[in-house]
Design an enzyme around this catalytic site. Structure first.
Site, PDB file in Angstrom:
ATOM      1  N   ARG A   1      -4.023 -10.374   3.925  1.00  0.00           N
ATOM      2  CA  ARG A   1      -4.195 -10.426   2.465  1.00  0.00           C
ATOM      3  C   ARG A   1      -2.934  -9.844   1.832  1.00  0.00           C
ATOM      4  O   ARG A   1      -2.615  -8.663   2.045  1.00  0.00           O
ATOM      5  CB  ARG A   1      -5.441  -9.629   2.069  1.00  0.00           C
ATOM      6  CG  ARG A   1      -5.758  -9.608   0.579  1.00  0.00           C
ATOM      7  CD  ARG A   1      -7.041  -8.813   0.336  1.00  0.00           C
ATOM      8  NE  ARG A   1      -7.387  -8.805  -1.079  1.00  0.00           N
ATOM      9  CZ  ARG A   1      -6.951  -7.908  -1.946  1.00  0.00           C
ATOM     10  NH1 ARG A   1      -6.138  -6.929  -1.554  1.00  0.00           N
ATOM     11  NH2 ARG A   1      -7.331  -7.961  -3.214  1.00  0.00           N
TER      12      ARG A   1
ATOM     13  N   LYS B   1       0.825  -1.201   0.000  1.00  0.00           N
ATOM     14  CA  LYS B   1       0.000   0.000   0.000  1.00  0.00           C
ATOM     15  C   LYS B   1       0.864   1.258   0.000  1.00  0.00           C
ATOM     16  O   LYS B   1       2.038   1.256   0.393  1.00  0.00           O
ATOM     17  CB  LYS B   1      -0.924   0.009   1.222  1.00  0.00           C
ATOM     18  CG  LYS B   1      -1.987  -1.106   1.210  1.00  0.00           C
ATOM     19  CD  LYS B   1      -3.080  -0.827   0.223  1.00  0.00           C
ATOM     20  CE  LYS B   1      -4.137  -1.935   0.170  1.00  0.00           C
ATOM     21  NZ  LYS B   1      -4.994  -1.978   1.358  1.00  0.00           N
TER      22      LYS B   1
END
Length: 299
Positions: free
Chosen positions: A261, A226
């Protein structure tokens, strides 16, 4: 709040959450922020599924629409064309299969093909989404918190204290599922790292993640590659953020996450093996993770 169970009930599998589980990401989009569409074809996606399983993935998560900040919505027909051929073949791999979608039409189609989990960044807020999963007798559901929408979420991120906002959002969405008679054992929660939050807010969610366990459901965390990871590590290229992403995954597990995840399955699985070895030798009563899981089961 509902007490979390030791398993996550999905269409074909009751996933044991006594140990943290690794969900491998399979992007079948041509514009993924992390892999540049490397797995956009059905053949490439299936090869990637098999590779992630060899590396130790417990769950596969297939997505046909990018939700990176500013990404345009994908038409229904295009998402179906991307996802359905992969799901049709991947269900034969005999592992829990998740589909990352917010469209009820896609939900119904993949569940009919045998998918196990609906992973929805909109937390079933699109018209017909709640009804789509309620109509299925046992599919797993992941409700993610997102501020605004993918097109605008980072242009006007959240303000104030993020933790109570996320908890309040979950309370509202869970009430709808309860009203539809959906068994709590089917539900996991995702605080939505990067979805309409500042860098500081994302790391506040990590630092205070144990507060999120108060919702009483298994937590699914997605830190992998991210932009917040890039912001603090100084690594601009998403594919180069493997090491800090793995660090964030381990920290999330340390704070009670049941599922992480990730793009980089092999590296995450190896890091969690070290974490488990350490936990096995930790004096009983000193383990935060053990306390976290007890809190999930007895909030």
């Amino acid at each position: 709040m509902t007490a979390a169970l030791a398993t996550w009930q999905t269409a074909r599998f009751a996933i044991d959450l006594a140990q943290p589980r690794v969900m491998g990401i399979v992007n079948v989009t041509p514009d993924s922020f992390s892999d540049g569409g490397a797995h956009a074809s059905t053949e490439a996606a299936l090869r990637h599924c098999e590779q992630l399983l060899k590396e130790g993935a417990d769950i596969l998560d297939i997505g046909g629409e990018s939700t990176r900040p500013g990404s345009p919505a994908v038409p229904l027909d295009a998402e179906l064309a991307r996802v359905l051929p992969v799901v049709r073949e991947a269900v034969r791999l005999d592992v829990p299969l998740s589909v990352d979608t917010y469209k009820p039409e896609v939900m119904r189609a993949v569940l009919e093909l045998g998918a196990d989990i609906v992973n929805d960044v909109w937390a079933l807020r699109q018209p017909g989404a709640c009804e789509a999963v309620a109509a299925h007798p046992a599919c797993g559901i992941c409700l993610m918190h997102m501020h605004r929408d993918p097109q605008t979420m980072q242009s006007a991120p959240m303000q104030g204290d993020v933790v109570p906002e996320v908890l309040s959002f979950w309370v509202q969405q869970l009430a709808q599922l309860r009203a539809l008679g959906i068994d709590p054992s089917r539900i996991a929660l995702d605080p939505g790292i990067g979805f309409g939050k500042t860098v500081a807010q994302n790391f506040a969610l990590l630092a205070r993640q144990r507060e999120l366990l108060g919702a009483g459901f298994p937590l699914l965390l997605g830190w992998s590659r991210k932009s917040s990871i890039g912001a603090v590590s100084g690594i601009e290229n998403a594919s180069g953020r493997v090491v800090p992403s793995v660090a964030a995954a381990v920290l999330a597990v340390e704070r009670g996450a049941a599922i992480v995840r990730v793009h980089d399955v092999r590296e995450t699985v190896s890091a969690l093996a070290v974490w488990r070895a350490m936990k096995a030798e930790e004096p009983r009563g000193d383990s935060h993770a053990s306390q976290d899981r007890q809190q999930q089961q007895n909030p």
